[in-house]
Design an enzyme around this catalytic site. Structure first.
Site, PDB file in Angstrom:
ATOM      1  N   SER A 177       4.409   4.543   9.763  1.00 41.42           N
ATOM      2  CA  SER A 177       5.399   3.082  10.207  1.00 41.42           C
ATOM      3  C   SER A 177       5.408   2.398   9.316  1.00 41.42           C
ATOM      4  CB  SER A 177       4.773   2.937  11.715  1.00 41.42           C
ATOM      5  OG  SER A 177       3.458   2.364  12.047  1.00 41.42           O
ATOM      6  N   ASP A 187       0.702  -7.261   1.200  1.00 41.75           N
ATOM      7  CA  ASP A 187       0.904  -5.664   1.326  1.00 41.75           C
ATOM      8  C   ASP A 187       2.055  -5.584   1.384  1.00 41.75           C
ATOM      9  OD1 ASP A 187       0.903  -4.021   1.995  1.00 41.75           O
ATOM     10  OD2 ASP A 187      -0.358  -3.694   3.868  1.00 41.75           O
ATOM     11  N   HIS A 194       0.653  -1.347  -0.089  1.00 45.10           N
ATOM     12  CA  HIS A 194       0.306  -0.170  -0.001  1.00 45.10           C
ATOM     13  C   HIS A 194       1.098   1.048   0.084  1.00 45.10           C
ATOM     14  CE1 HIS A 194       0.231  -0.798   4.577  1.00 45.10           C
ATOM     15  NE2 HIS A 194       0.156   1.086   4.793  1.00 45.10           N
TER      16      HIS A 194
END
Length: 359
Positions: A226, A143, A112
């Site tokens: 993060s 991901d 992402h």
């Protein structure tokens, strides 16, 4: 990273759902029970040394030594996804990544972050040297993704390569999440892995959601920026990849590195990263749920004997009508038992089989 909030179905004391965020980040799903146990049939890095001592001070605590040794391999990523593409909206944001191949200039981060469309970005090294990065690989399922930079453009700092060690992820180990948390370069957060068999976080409809993998869970609270941080053990090895968490609780979700390690090795060898799929989404359910779905007691006893450390099995959550899974005879709420004669109860073995039987 900006946060996308969604409900996971659990309620807070105020009666509102507890939000999950994908740094950047559900909807509940109700599945109809059917009495079926499915037997499926499918036709047929470079080795990196663990970071060692980097200081002459012999009494420096091990964790301080480890984190200091990792700094040269962790980067802040400033990036733009200039246009809407697939499930990604236009975006300008911050994230984190870490170097997994210093010679080739390969950085691991989240999918992402890399996005599914055009990407423009730069990486800020620990000594504040800045280099342009390009999208190298976006995983079509999970991901994670890779960015690439030119190592020759780093003139003043020795690059550190952080080794991947997915096999070291175990319940109870202490870890450090080191990254660009809330825009603060190289924030360090301590935590312990509490689960290694969590189902994927659900970030809501009309957005990217992972599938067919376990996630790791830790009691640690991070915020935007993060995404892509390495989850490091005391030996300086990355055991997982920071992915998301709950916005109102100290709960964090990490992506395991099994598929990451495979993809990196293929890229290093100059081979395509082929991924197998039967267009079916599985969910890990405990044995008590499998029993309610029709799992016979004798079958459970056999599975527990073969997989003594397992606590559940894989259930068909959704599948594409007319897809490979549907044509193989799977239906929603079926409990997966075997593939090609082998008992399969975990996502790692499921993906190993799917990825090795393409075509």
């Amino acid at each position: 990273m900006p946060t996308d909030h969604a409900s996971n179905g659990a309620c807070t004391s105020s009666g509102m759902p507890s939000a999950i965020k994908r740094r950047r980040t559900s909807s509940r799903e109700t599945l109809e029970n059917t009495n079926a146990v499915a037997d499926m049939h499918i036709d047929d890095v470079v080795t990196v040394p663990v970071i060692g001592k980097v200081t002459a001070i012999q009494d420096v605590p091990k964790w301080q030594e480890t984190t200091e040794a990792s700094f040269g391999g962790i980067v802040a990523i400033r990036f733009t996804q200039p246009i809407a593409f697939d499930t990604d909206a236009p975006l300008c944001s911050l994230a984190t990544g870490f170097i997994v191949d210093a010679q080739r200039g390969i950085i691991l981060t989240n999918r992402h972050v890399v996005g599914t469309g055009p990407f423009v970005g730069e990486a800020v090294m620990h000594d504040h040297e800045v280099v342009e990065v390009q999208a190298l690989y976006r995983d079509p399922i999970h991901d994670f993704g890779f960015l690439k930079f030119d190592p020759s453009h780093i003139k003043y700092m020795k690059l550190v390569e952080i080794p991947l060690a997915p096999e070291q992820a175990r319940v109870g180990i202490d870890v450090r999440i080191i990254g660009n948390d809330a825009g603060e370069k190289l924030s360090i957060l301590a935590g312990s892995i509490s689960r290694i068999d969590r189902n994927v976080p659900e970030y809501g409809h009309m957005t990217y959601n992972d599938l067919n993998t376990f996630y790791l869970q830790s009691a640690a609270a991070l915020s935007g920026g993060s995404s892509g941080s390495p989850v490091i053990d005391i030996e300086g090895r990355a055991v997982a990849l920071q992915a998301g968490g709950r916005s109102h609780e100290a709960t964090n979700f990490f992506f395991p590195l099994d598929r990451v390690q495979r993809a990196l090795k293929l890229i290093q060898d100059g081979k395509p990263v082929l991924r197998g799929s039967i267009q079916t989404r599985f969910k890990y359910v405990p044995f008590e749920v499998a029993q309610k779905l029709g799992l016979p007691e004798e079958t459970e006893a056999m599975v527990r004997q073969v997989r003594p450390h397992g606590i559940g099995m894989l259930m068909v959550a959704t599948l594409l009508p007319g897809g490979p899974g549907s044509l193989a005879g799977l239906e929603e709420s079926d409990v997966l038992l075997r593939i090609n004669g082998d008992i399969v109860t975990h996502f790692v073995s499921l993906e190993d089989i799917l990825d090795s039987h393409i075509g």
